[in-house]
Design a protein around this motif. Structure first.
Motif, PDB file in Angstrom:
ATOM      1  N   THR A 102       0.829  -1.199   0.000  1.00  0.00           N
ATOM      2  CA  THR A 102       0.000   0.000   0.000  1.00  0.00           C
ATOM      3  C   THR A 102       0.867   1.253   0.000  1.00  0.00           C
ATOM      4  N   ASP A 103       0.518   2.192  -0.855  1.00  0.00           N
ATOM      5  CA  ASP A 103       1.227   3.465  -0.929  1.00  0.00           C
ATOM      6  C   ASP A 103       0.476   4.473  -0.070  1.00  0.00           C
ATOM      7  N   TRP A 104       1.153   5.066   0.905  1.00  0.00           N
ATOM      8  CA  TRP A 104       0.496   6.020   1.794  1.00  0.00           C
ATOM      9  C   TRP A 104      -0.119   7.181   1.033  1.00  0.00           C
ATOM     10  N   ARG A 105       0.386   7.422  -0.164  1.00  0.00           N
ATOM     11  CA  ARG A 105      -0.124   8.545  -0.949  1.00  0.00           C
ATOM     12  C   ARG A 105      -1.516   8.285  -1.519  1.00  0.00           C
ATOM     13  N   ASP A 106      -1.959   7.029  -1.443  1.00  0.00           N
ATOM     14  CA  ASP A 106      -3.305   6.703  -1.935  1.00  0.00           C
ATOM     15  C   ASP A 106      -4.390   7.075  -0.926  1.00  0.00           C
ATOM     16  N   ASN A 107      -3.988   7.471   0.269  1.00  0.00           N
ATOM     17  CA  ASN A 107      -4.963   7.735   1.330  1.00  0.00           C
ATOM     18  C   ASN A 107      -4.827   9.137   1.909  1.00  0.00           C
ATOM     19  N   LEU A 108      -4.486  10.085   1.070  1.00  0.00           N
ATOM     20  CA  LEU A 108      -4.335  11.457   1.535  1.00  0.00           C
ATOM     21  C   LEU A 108      -5.695  12.132   1.689  1.00  0.00           C
ATOM     22  N   PRO A 109      -5.818  13.083   2.601  1.00  0.00           N
ATOM     23  CA  PRO A 109      -7.081  13.811   2.755  1.00  0.00           C
ATOM     24  C   PRO A 109      -7.454  14.559   1.472  1.00  0.00           C
ATOM     25  N   ARG A 160       2.132  14.265  -7.132  1.00  0.00           N
ATOM     26  CA  ARG A 160       3.075  13.215  -6.783  1.00  0.00           C
ATOM     27  C   ARG A 160       4.386  13.380  -7.541  1.00  0.00           C
ATOM     28  N   ASP A 185      -1.811  11.397   8.118  1.00  0.00           N
ATOM     29  CA  ASP A 185      -1.172  10.451   9.024  1.00  0.00           C
ATOM     30  C   ASP A 185      -0.017  11.148   9.744  1.00  0.00           C
TER      31      ASP A 185
END
Length: 308
Positions: A2-9, A17, A53
């Motif tokens: 999982t890429d943390w960038r897929d879950n940004l506000p 990106r 996060d």
């Protein structure tokens, strides 16, 4: 994975990106930001930080005048304040300026309003946010002398106004630095107080500062302003010059960097320098000056990111 960038506000501003940061700096070097965020306004920035996060690193990049972005880029989120943070309002002898306002623009706005005391900002290559953080100054004047308060936002997106005294200013240093209690807080705006004077007289002083700067500094080069803080009792440029580094090309991985022939405390990228060339030059000079004179030079330019 999982890429943390897929879950940004969600945001109203721009989220980009792997955005190259070199074009945003005066040296025109450096790698990409994993994420570059340009918030629309204070509310947009607040909501983003509140939902981000806490483990994700956050770095603020101003107009890139006093920074080296390393060639490996910057981990996490790089925040660059833009149009929503570039307003200036005037009331009597007080100005409130957004963090993204260039210092030279602040000086001109003050002059137009007949407010003296901020002329020195015409000679500071940066923006209001950076000036507040580093107590920017030149020609015998500093930010701490004219700042009354600043609006800050913490990592959780909470904003508050703090008096200048809380910033604990000293020479090119404040409580917002890495070793200070307010480190990690973002400057949103600042309030300055000057004194009344005739606009024509103020503009004449600004013109004098601008002319002096053009004659003594390589302002049309790819530079980062003053490289080192001035040691007690002397000037950094004198030490760099005495050690033989004025105009001497230094290369690590690229086309090389050098200290300006015009001003020996200004590093320049004469063409195809990398960030490694520029930072490597600074470190080589620090070591050489220490060996030859016993004086330890300290960086004024901020270095961020990862080496390649």
């Amino acid at each position: 994975m999982t890429d943390w960038r897929d879950n940004l506000p969600a945001v109203r501003g721009k989220l980009l990106r792997d955005e190259p940061l070199g074009p945003f700096t005066w040296f025109r070097v450096g790698g990409p930001a994993e994420v570059l965020f340009v918030p629309e306004d204070e509310a947009d920035l607040s909501a983003f930080l509140a939902g981000l996060d806490p483990a994700v690193p956050v770095t603020v990049l101003g107009i890139g005048s006093n920074v080296i972005v390393r060639d490996g880029g910057v981990e996490g989120v790089v925040i660059r304040l833009g149009r929503g943070f570039n307003g200036v309002t005037v009331a009597e002898t007080t100005l409130v300026a957004g963090a993204a306002v260039p210092d030279a623009v602040l000086a001109r706005k003050a002059a137009d309003a007949g407010i003296a005391g901020l002329e020195f900002y015409a000679g500071v290559p940066g923006s209001v946010g950076g000036a507040v953080v580093m107590n920017a100054g030149c020609y015998g004047a500093e930010t701490c002398e004219v700042l009354t308060s600043a609006r800050l936002m913490d990592r959780q997106g909470r904003a508050r106004d703090v008096a200048a005294e809380e910033l604990a200013y000293s020479y090119r240093h404040s409580a917002l630095h890495e070793d200070g209690p307010l480190h990690g807080q973002i400057v949103l705006s600042a309030t300055f107080r000057g004194r009344p004077d005739q606009p024509e007289a103020i503009k004449a002083r600004i013109a004098e500062i601008t002319s002096r700067r053009e004659q003594t500094q390589p302002i049309r080069e790819k530079t980062g302003g003053s490289t080192f803080k001035n040691p007690e009792g002397t000037s950094s440029w004198k030490l760099v010059d005495k050690a033989g580094w004025r105009g001497k090309l230094f290369s690590v991985t690229g086309g090389g960097a050098k200290f300006s022939e015009l001003h020996a405390n200004f590093m320049i990228n004469p063409g195809e320098a990398t960030a490694a060339d520029i930072e490597g030059l600074g470190e080589a000079v620090r070591a050489d000056v220490l060996e030859k004179t016993g004086v330890q030079l300290h960086w004024e330019i901020k270095r961020i990111g990862r080496a390649r």
